[in-house]
Enzyme design. Structure first.
Site, PDB file in Angstrom:
ATOM      1  N   PHE A 180       0.859  -1.190   0.000  1.00 27.44           N
ATOM      2  CA  PHE A 180       0.000   0.000   0.000  1.00 27.44           C
ATOM      3  C   PHE A 180       0.893   1.236   0.000  1.00 27.44           C
ATOM      4  O   PHE A 180       1.970   1.209   0.599  1.00 27.44           O
ATOM      5  CB  PHE A 180      -0.907  -0.006   1.238  1.00 27.44           C
ATOM      6  CG  PHE A 180      -2.288   0.507   0.951  1.00 27.44           C
ATOM      7  CD1 PHE A 180      -3.303  -0.356   0.580  1.00 27.44           C
ATOM      8  CD2 PHE A 180      -2.560   1.873   1.010  1.00 27.44           C
ATOM      9  CE1 PHE A 180      -4.570   0.107   0.285  1.00 27.44           C
ATOM     10  CE2 PHE A 180      -3.830   2.344   0.711  1.00 27.44           C
ATOM     11  CZ  PHE A 180      -4.835   1.460   0.351  1.00 27.44           C
ATOM     12  N   ASP A 234     -19.741  15.320  15.315  1.00 31.43           N
ATOM     13  CA  ASP A 234     -20.520  15.571  16.541  1.00 31.43           C
ATOM     14  C   ASP A 234     -19.624  15.645  17.785  1.00 31.43           C
ATOM     15  O   ASP A 234     -19.810  16.503  18.646  1.00 31.43           O
ATOM     16  CB  ASP A 234     -21.584  14.487  16.729  1.00 31.43           C
ATOM     17  CG  ASP A 234     -22.588  14.473  15.588  1.00 31.43           C
ATOM     18  OD1 ASP A 234     -22.709  15.498  14.893  1.00 31.43           O
ATOM     19  OD2 ASP A 234     -23.252  13.435  15.380  1.00 31.43           O
ATOM     20  N   GLN A 251      -7.006  15.413   4.436  1.00 30.61           N
ATOM     21  CA  GLN A 251      -6.514  14.709   3.248  1.00 30.61           C
ATOM     22  C   GLN A 251      -7.568  14.786   2.145  1.00 30.61           C
ATOM     23  O   GLN A 251      -8.749  14.522   2.388  1.00 30.61           O
ATOM     24  CB  GLN A 251      -6.252  13.245   3.609  1.00 30.61           C
ATOM     25  CG  GLN A 251      -5.537  12.481   2.537  1.00 30.61           C
ATOM     26  CD  GLN A 251      -5.162  11.089   3.038  1.00 30.61           C
ATOM     27  OE1 GLN A 251      -6.008  10.225   3.187  1.00 30.61           O
ATOM     28  NE2 GLN A 251      -3.892  10.876   3.321  1.00 30.61           N
ATOM     29  N   HIS A 296      -8.631  13.663  -1.901  1.00 26.96           N
ATOM     30  CA  HIS A 296      -8.397  12.732  -3.007  1.00 26.96           C
ATOM     31  C   HIS A 296      -8.603  13.523  -4.295  1.00 26.96           C
ATOM     32  O   HIS A 296      -9.562  14.292  -4.387  1.00 26.96           O
ATOM     33  CB  HIS A 296      -9.385  11.559  -2.923  1.00 26.96           C
ATOM     34  CG  HIS A 296      -9.033  10.432  -3.835  1.00 26.96           C
ATOM     35  ND1 HIS A 296      -9.198  10.498  -5.194  1.00 26.96           N
ATOM     36  CD2 HIS A 296      -8.496   9.224  -3.584  1.00 26.96           C
ATOM     37  CE1 HIS A 296      -8.770   9.368  -5.731  1.00 26.96           C
ATOM     38  NE2 HIS A 296      -8.346   8.578  -4.781  1.00 26.96           N
ATOM     39  N   LEU A 331     -15.889   8.773  -4.814  1.00 23.20           N
ATOM     40  CA  LEU A 331     -14.501   8.588  -5.219  1.00 23.20           C
ATOM     41  C   LEU A 331     -14.366   7.841  -6.548  1.00 23.20           C
ATOM     42  O   LEU A 331     -15.006   6.818  -6.750  1.00 23.20           O
ATOM     43  CB  LEU A 331     -13.831   7.759  -4.127  1.00 23.20           C
ATOM     44  CG  LEU A 331     -12.356   7.952  -3.930  1.00 23.20           C
ATOM     45  CD1 LEU A 331     -12.112   9.257  -3.192  1.00 23.20           C
ATOM     46  CD2 LEU A 331     -11.814   6.802  -3.102  1.00 23.20           C
ATOM     47  N   GLU A 384      -7.887   5.726  -8.134  1.00 21.90           N
ATOM     48  CA  GLU A 384      -6.681   6.026  -8.901  1.00 21.90           C
ATOM     49  C   GLU A 384      -6.480   5.027 -10.049  1.00 21.90           C
ATOM     50  O   GLU A 384      -5.806   5.315 -11.033  1.00 21.90           O
ATOM     51  CB  GLU A 384      -5.450   5.970  -7.984  1.00 21.90           C
ATOM     52  CG  GLU A 384      -5.002   7.328  -7.536  1.00 21.90           C
ATOM     53  CD  GLU A 384      -4.880   7.448  -6.027  1.00 21.90           C
ATOM     54  OE1 GLU A 384      -5.202   6.487  -5.322  1.00 21.90           O
ATOM     55  OE2 GLU A 384      -4.483   8.526  -5.571  1.00 21.90           O
ATOM     56  N   ARG A 415      -0.856  12.085  -5.517  1.00 23.23           N
ATOM     57  CA  ARG A 415      -2.160  12.709  -5.252  1.00 23.23           C
ATOM     58  C   ARG A 415      -2.073  14.226  -5.100  1.00 23.23           C
ATOM     59  O   ARG A 415      -2.873  14.956  -5.660  1.00 23.23           O
ATOM     60  CB  ARG A 415      -2.756  12.148  -3.955  1.00 23.23           C
ATOM     61  CG  ARG A 415      -3.408  10.816  -4.125  1.00 23.23           C
ATOM     62  CD  ARG A 415      -4.039  10.377  -2.826  1.00 23.23           C
ATOM     63  NE  ARG A 415      -4.625   9.055  -2.987  1.00 23.23           N
ATOM     64  CZ  ARG A 415      -5.302   8.425  -2.047  1.00 23.23           C
ATOM     65  NH1 ARG A 415      -5.475   8.978  -0.860  1.00 23.23           N
ATOM     66  NH2 ARG A 415      -5.816   7.237  -2.268  1.00 23.23           N
ATOM     67  N   HIS A 458     -11.386  13.856   2.102  1.00 23.33           N
ATOM     68  CA  HIS A 458     -11.465  12.414   2.358  1.00 23.33           C
ATOM     69  C   HIS A 458     -11.276  12.045   3.827  1.00 23.33           C
ATOM     70  O   HIS A 458     -11.979  11.186   4.353  1.00 23.33           O
ATOM     71  CB  HIS A 458     -10.385  11.739   1.501  1.00 23.33           C
ATOM     72  CG  HIS A 458     -10.446  10.248   1.485  1.00 23.33           C
ATOM     73  ND1 HIS A 458     -11.613   9.554   1.279  1.00 23.33           N
ATOM     74  CD2 HIS A 458      -9.469   9.308   1.650  1.00 23.33           C
ATOM     75  CE1 HIS A 458     -11.353   8.248   1.313  1.00 23.33           C
ATOM     76  NE2 HIS A 458     -10.082   8.083   1.544  1.00 23.33           N
ATOM     77  N   ARG A 468      -1.919  11.391   6.458  1.00 28.16           N
ATOM     78  CA  ARG A 468      -2.104  10.004   6.903  1.00 28.16           C
ATOM     79  C   ARG A 468      -1.681   9.023   5.816  1.00 28.16           C
ATOM     80  O   ARG A 468      -1.961   9.241   4.638  1.00 28.16           O
ATOM     81  CB  ARG A 468      -3.587   9.784   7.239  1.00 28.16           C
ATOM     82  CG  ARG A 468      -3.956   8.367   7.608  1.00 28.16           C
ATOM     83  CD  ARG A 468      -5.458   8.234   7.747  1.00 28.16           C
ATOM     84  NE  ARG A 468      -6.154   8.440   6.491  1.00 28.16           N
ATOM     85  CZ  ARG A 468      -6.504   7.468   5.642  1.00 28.16           C
ATOM     86  NH1 ARG A 468      -6.216   6.224   5.918  1.00 28.16           N
ATOM     87  NH2 ARG A 468      -7.157   7.748   4.522  1.00 28.16           N
ATOM     88  N   SER A 510      -5.552   4.288   9.118  1.00 25.49           N
ATOM     89  CA  SER A 510      -6.763   4.762   9.817  1.00 25.49           C
ATOM     90  C   SER A 510      -7.459   3.616  10.533  1.00 25.49           C
ATOM     91  O   SER A 510      -7.888   3.763  11.684  1.00 25.49           O
ATOM     92  CB  SER A 510      -7.717   5.457   8.847  1.00 25.49           C
ATOM     93  OG  SER A 510      -7.969   4.635   7.749  1.00 25.49           O
TER      94      SER A 510
END
Lengths: 82, 595
Positions: free
Chosen positions: B119, B221, B240, B242, B252, B255, B286, B353, B398, B403
């Site tokens: 990744f 919230d 971030q 996209h 989205l 890519e 990006r 994002h 990030r 996440s």
């Protein structure tokens, strides 16, 4: 509109709040089009659709999966962009 | 108005990955635990996470938590706290294996181990080459994670309050958090949840932007409630984006579309990426692609009647390739852009994002705020985890798959710390301060009594457009300055919203107005924090802080290697140091972030 029916539709609208943006947008489009003018059969179909998992519902909308239930397929067609 | 009181050891707000992981820790330790959630737990936005969860299991090739830590610090552009990052990367294997034992259906290798795939940004040997570190369950990792955690919580007797909206923190004069007020949507009843530990796991607030990949429930919230209770929000300028969300919808476009040969074009049909990245062109990173798109739009070469998007063109590809290799993209484009990408290009814009900032916490999940001479004093009784919190492991940007790891690690650690704190507390629950409850009641009742109130939908749209136009992926000093004035004007409208529907049962108009109260706090915090930070770092990129020899990428460590804290009262800003000292290993020293 009687209070009971109004409450049912409001509940249904809330259940159209989803985990996936794609579904949120699709339901938002549907509600802006119909307002409170939802037939009982459509409300029943919607209630069944919103009980589904998000990814399964989106797959159905995209045609990646199918259902032979005409009531559900009819509603899926109405939810899709015309 | 009388408010019913319900008493628990712990109350958790939010039932996504972080909330469920925290709840599990509390319930399994025998504490009476309530989870308040606007939607059924498995409808939380964690469902949308597809990429996987990062852990240096080394199942496919050699890996080490220290390499993962290095990648995370670098990804954060050195704004992440290195103690929290070490903690997260060291804990990754443990929380992933736990999840496996809870029944998470991870993809497997032939040998039966958890399969791992590469990744972006995850490397071996301190940035040397890509490593397979992401553990996934097909393309439904978040969904599978939520199901595994929810089942386990049911077994542990966690008590769920589904379709309840938390309204305000209950905090006493000493600053201790004693629970929350909440609204049951089904009845319109208000309840005070009294607890020795209150954990926020309310997710992000991506809906502050006009173009956002976030579902409608992501209304910040927890951040709104924290801000109203005097807790600062940390590093809110870092969001971030996209590059390719469908214009006007936000959905989205992966890519992979550019990977298959998709080309970005301006209103002249020009392949503009050739000018910005002559080698990589449309496959540049990006941030480069996003900035190029914004520059084209700002210089008047955008498309459409308002010239506010560019086009992603795949009409030159064989329709069979589109159908086979990009499943779903055609449907998304037809549904949300109204165009069939086989025949016409897709309108796209850079789209919000993920929120890197949030409620400040330490790596134990305790919410921390300045007090006297210290910047990080734990707020008694208050914890936060997941996207709503800022530990800070993501810093200024990030890494993908961090996440889901964040919510597992810090959901668990917030739960563990809360268990310890509750168990060592010998005294009974403190009395709830009536004035805090009254304030919350007044906020709700104002909506019913407001005369000539502002329209909720219009005020929300004004906020979203202001954020998109003035504080998007590429930022300009004059636009930010103007944006501060504009968002404060929108805030005035939000403070006098009104609703026509006064019904009690499932009044979604009321819920949306209350959500907007939270969103606007996040929007104001973001704009003011962004305007003040006069450098480029990670996802915060300013036109007036360009890449120079003295300041690579526009980053100014001498003046800006620090966390922003925004306080609602007076829109005050303060700053605190980045924790550069890890727990056990040497500091990962500052250097230029380049891939």
């Amino acid at each position: 509109m009687d209070e009971e029916r109004g409450a049912r539709l409001r509940r249904l609208r809330w259940h159209c709040r989803r985990a996936l943006l794609e579904l949120d947008l699709m339901f938002q489009r549907y509600w802006s089009r119909v307002g409170d003018d939802v037939e009982a059969a459509d409300a029943a179909a919607l209630e069944r659709l919103v009980a589904m998992e998000d990814h399964d519902l989106w797959d159905l909308v995209c045609g990646r999966t199918e259902t032979d239930d005409p009531q559900l397929m009819g509603m899926i067609e109405r939810l899709r962009q015309e | 108005m009388k408010v019913t009181k319900r008493t628990f050891d712990a109350v958790i707000v939010g039932a996504g990955g972080a909330g469920l992981r925290a709840a599990l820790q509390l319930s399994e330790s025998g504490l009476k635990t309530a989870v308040i959630t606007k939607v059924f737990p498995t409808r939380s936005h964690t469902v949308a996470a597809q990429g996987g969860v990062a852990a240096s299991l080394g199942n496919s090739e050699e890996d080490h938590w220290h390499w993962h830590m290095y990648d995370t610090v670098k990804g954060s552009d050195w704004l992440g706290d290195q103690d929290a990052i070490e903690f997260m990367c060291r804990k990754a294997n443990e929380v992933v294996i736990e999840l496996e034992h809870y029944g998470m259906p991870f993809d497997r290798t032939d040998a039966g181990k958890i399969y791992q795939r590469p990744f972006g940004g995850h490397m071996s040997n301190f940035g040397e080459k890509p490593v397979r570190r992401s553990c996934a369950a097909a393309d439904r990792t978040g969904h599978a994670m939520l199901h595994a955690l929810y089942q386990r919580n049911v077994r542990a007797n966690t008590q769920f309050f589904v379709e309840w909206m938390a309204l305000d923190l209950i905090r006493d004069a000493e600053g201790e958090v004693l629970g929350v007020t909440a609204l049951e949507m089904e009845t319109g009843e208000m309840v005070a949840f009294q607890a020795k530990a209150t954990i926020f796991a309310t997710g992000g607030a991506g809906r502050i932007y006009y173009s956002s990949t976030n579902a409608f429930i992501n209304t910040g919230d927890g951040l709104g409630m924290a801000a109203r209770a005097g807790i600062p929000l940390e590093d809110m300028e870092f969001w971030q984006f996209h590059p390719t969300g469908v214009a006007g919808a936000g959905v989205l476009i992966t890519e992979g579309v550019r990977g298959e040969g998709g080309i970005l074009r301006n209103d002249k049909g020009e392949r503009f990426m050739e000018r910005y990245a002559p080698n990589a062109k449309d496959l540049a990173s990006r941030d480069v692609v996003s900035r190029a798109m914004v520059t084209e739009i700002n210089e008047g070469r955008g498309c459409g009647p308002n010239k506010d998007f560019v086009l992603l063109d795949i009409t030159h590809l064989d329709p069979q390739v589109i159908m086979q290799r990009l499943p779903g993209i055609r449907e998304i484009s037809i549904q949300f852009a109204g165009t069939d990408p086989i025949k016409e290009p897709i309108p796209v814009v850079p789209t919000c994002h993920y929120q890197m900032g949030g409620i400040p916490t330490n790596y134990g999940g305790q919410v921390v705020a300045p007090r006297a001479s210290s910047m990080n004093v734990a707020v008694p009784g208050f914890y936060a985890a997941g996207e709503c919190a800022c530990a800070s492991v993501h810093g200024a940007n990030r890494l993908g798959t961090n996440s889901l790891l964040d919510l597992l690690v810090f959901g668990k650690s917030a739960g563990e710390t809360a268990v310890e704190d509750v168990k060592k507390s010998t005294r009974a629950h403190k009395d709830l301060p009536q004035e805090a409850i009254e304030r919350s009641l007044e906020r709700v009742s104002r909506l019913d009594t407001q005369k000539d109130g502002a329209d909720v939908h219009e005020a929300r749209l004004a906020m979203q457009r202001t954020m998109q136009n003035h504080c998007g992926v590429f930022r300009f000093a004059d636009k930010l300055k103007e944006g501060v004035a504009n968002i404060l004007a929108v805030q005035q409208d939000v403070q006098r919203t009104g609703i026509k529907d006064k019904s009690k049962v499932f009044n979604t108009a009321r819920v949306e107005a209350l959500e907007l109260d939270n969103l606007i706090e996040v929007a104001v915090a973001t704009m003011i924090s962004a305007e003040a930070r006069k450098e480029s770092r990670g996802a915060h990129v300013r036109d007036d802080a360009p890449d120079t020899a003295e300041k690579p990428n526009g980053r100014d460590d001498q003046n800006w290697l620090k966390h922003t804290l925004w306080f609602k009262e007076g829109n005050r800003l303060d700053y605190k140091s980045v924790k550069l000292t890890p727990l056990t290993v040497p500091t990962i020293e500052l250097k230029k972030r380049a891939y």
